[in-house]
Design a protein around this motif. Structure first.
Motif, mmCIF file in Angstrom:
data_model
loop_
_atom_site.group_PDB
_atom_site.id
_atom_site.type_symbol
_atom_site.label_atom_id
_atom_site.label_comp_id
_atom_site.label_asym_id
_atom_site.label_seq_id
_atom_site.Cartn_x
_atom_site.Cartn_y
_atom_site.Cartn_z
ATOM 1 N N LEU A 145 -5.458 10.228 6.581
ATOM 2 C CA LEU A 145 -5.229 8.782 6.557
ATOM 3 C C LEU A 145 -5.751 8.100 7.826
ATOM 4 O O LEU A 145 -6.263 8.745 8.743
ATOM 5 N N ILE B 66 -7.088 -0.281 0.928
ATOM 6 C CA ILE B 66 -7.377 -1.591 1.532
ATOM 7 C C ILE B 66 -8.184 -1.408 2.817
ATOM 8 O O ILE B 66 -8.755 -2.364 3.349
ATOM 9 N N TYR C 230 -5.646 1.358 -2.856
ATOM 10 C CA TYR C 230 -4.205 1.266 -2.636
ATOM 11 C C TYR C 230 -3.850 0.526 -1.336
ATOM 12 O O TYR C 230 -4.525 0.699 -0.310
ATOM 13 N N GLY D 146 -0.447 -0.170 1.405
ATOM 14 C CA GLY D 146 0.553 0.765 1.937
ATOM 15 C C GLY D 146 1.502 1.165 0.810
ATOM 16 O O GLY D 146 1.881 0.333 0.000
ATOM 17 N N GLY E 190 -0.532 7.365 8.510
ATOM 18 C CA GLY E 190 -1.045 6.073 8.073
ATOM 19 C C GLY E 190 -0.604 4.941 8.977
ATOM 20 O O GLY E 190 0.375 5.047 9.716
ATOM 21 N N THR E 191 -1.328 3.836 8.898
ATOM 22 C CA THR E 191 -0.976 2.639 9.669
ATOM 23 C C THR E 191 0.185 1.897 9.018
ATOM 24 O O THR E 191 0.922 1.173 9.669
HETATM 25 C C1 AKB Z 1 -2.904 4.147 5.752
HETATM 26 O O1 AKB Z 1 -2.061 3.422 6.305
HETATM 27 O O2 AKB Z 1 -3.795 4.736 6.334
HETATM 28 C C2 AKB Z 1 -2.814 4.281 4.232
HETATM 29 C C3 AKB Z 1 -3.641 3.247 3.565
HETATM 30 C C4 AKB Z 1 -3.221 1.832 3.595
HETATM 31 O O3 AKB Z 1 -4.663 3.569 2.978
HETATM 32 N N1 AKB Z 1 -1.417 4.179 3.842
#
Ligand code: AKB
Length: 316
Positions: free
Chosen positions: A73, A113, A164, A166, A177-178
């Motif tokens: 991620l 996203i 997708y 979050g 993930g962020t």
């Molecule tokens: C992330 O935060 O890296 C994922 C994502 C939004 O694709 N959860």
């Protein structure tokens, strides 16, 4: 119709296996991951960066559909960009090559996203926009979308995907993930009543609850191909800030205290959309989210509190 799920011990994969088994039959869904998990059989150890093992599993189970969830991620990807490229793009190429060579009918690709950068409208970001991500994760997802288009057009593999937002879930914590804060805050609220958020209080991001995430993937792959204008679709359910989700949780846990200490992930979040226009998916294959922020918070807390009560009542 045998289905293979890669990355089956991850946040989405671990619940997608259950949803697919419920819909198509437990013996029709092969879970796979790099390391053993606690998923019921059938399960295969599978390093998706090794094409020969992908070939072996797909051939052994006569796989006809692959949900390819294995990936690094955004935040973890920025710590080791070269590994993120090797894992995310290398494994997708392996899956697509095996799919075309062994007659796999469909492949699901989880985009994100993260394909968008700061040079597109950040509110209701459209389906068709320049894709100039600022993270290696985003670069791998743009590359993945291009590969999906290419393998569908050149080899007739029916590859479909979703960008997708979050994803919030109660069963398997996300990793790297962020948007992970939106899951961490629930665990912290139930267990400690206090949370330190790594994003600013006003950082708005597109989000989705896991039940919607799983249903979207299944509904997209079941949609008539003739209805689809795109291979990979924008999708969302809601957008909120850390301040807003904290306020919603406080309706159930009044004493929740949140401190905001932005770290390197703030710059990633600031490059992403604040909200997404997912009207093409609504028009083409009938997408409709079922959970909003209050509904998700209520369900998440009920599940986590239920698990906490069970843990406390279990003799140690
Ligand atoms: C992330 O935060 O890296 C994922 C994502 C939004 O694709 N959860």
């Amino acid at each position: 119709m045998s289905i293979l799920v890669t990355g089956a011990t991850g946040q989405i994969g671990s619940e997608l296996v259950g949803a697919l088994r419920q819909r198509y039959g437990a013996d029709q869904v092969i879970a796979s991951a790099r390391r053993p998990g606690n998923l019921p059989a059938p399960f295969e150890l599978l390093d998706v960066t090794d094409r020969s093992t992908v070939e072996k599993v797909v051939s052994q189970y006569k796989i006809r559909v692959i949900y390819h969830l294995a990936a690094v991620l955004s935040a973890t990807g920025e710590q080791d960009p070269q590994r993120a490229w090797n894992v995310n793009v290398g494994s997708l190429l392996n899956v697509l090559e095996v799919a075309r060579n062994q007659g796999v009918h469909q492949v699901f690709f989880p985009s994100s996203i993260a394909v968008f950068g700061p040079n597109v409208p950040r509110d209701r970001t459209p389906q068709e926009a320049c894709l100039n991500p600022t993270t290696m994760y985003g670069v791998t997802k743009v590359t993945g979308e291009l590969l999906c288009d290419y393998y569908t057009r050149k080899y007739g593999v029916d590859v479909r995907g979703l960008r997708y937002p979050g994803i919030i879930s109660s069963e398997t914590p996300p990793g790297g993930g962020t948007t992970d804060y939106a899951v961490e805050i629930f665990y912290a609220a139930v267990e400690k009543g206090t949370y330190t958020c790594f994003l600013r209080e006003d950082t708005r991001l597109p989000m989705m609850y896991m039940p919607d995430c799983l249903r979207a993937a299944i509904e997209l792959l079941e949609a008539p191909n003739s209805r689809l204008r795109y291979r990979v679709y924008n999708i969302t359910a809601m957008s909120f800030t850390p301040g807003e989700i904290a306020a919603e949780i406080r309706k159930h846990i009044p004493g929740l205290r949140v401190e905001y200490k932005p770290d390197f992930r703030q710059a990633i979040a600031d490059s992403w959309p604040r909200s997404i226009d997912d009207s093409p998916g609504r028009d083409d294959w009938g997408w409709k989210a079922e959970y909003n922020l209050p509904q998700m918070v209520e369900d998440m807390l009920a599940r986590l509190r239920g698990r906490q009560a069970k843990l406390l009542s279990t003799p140690s």
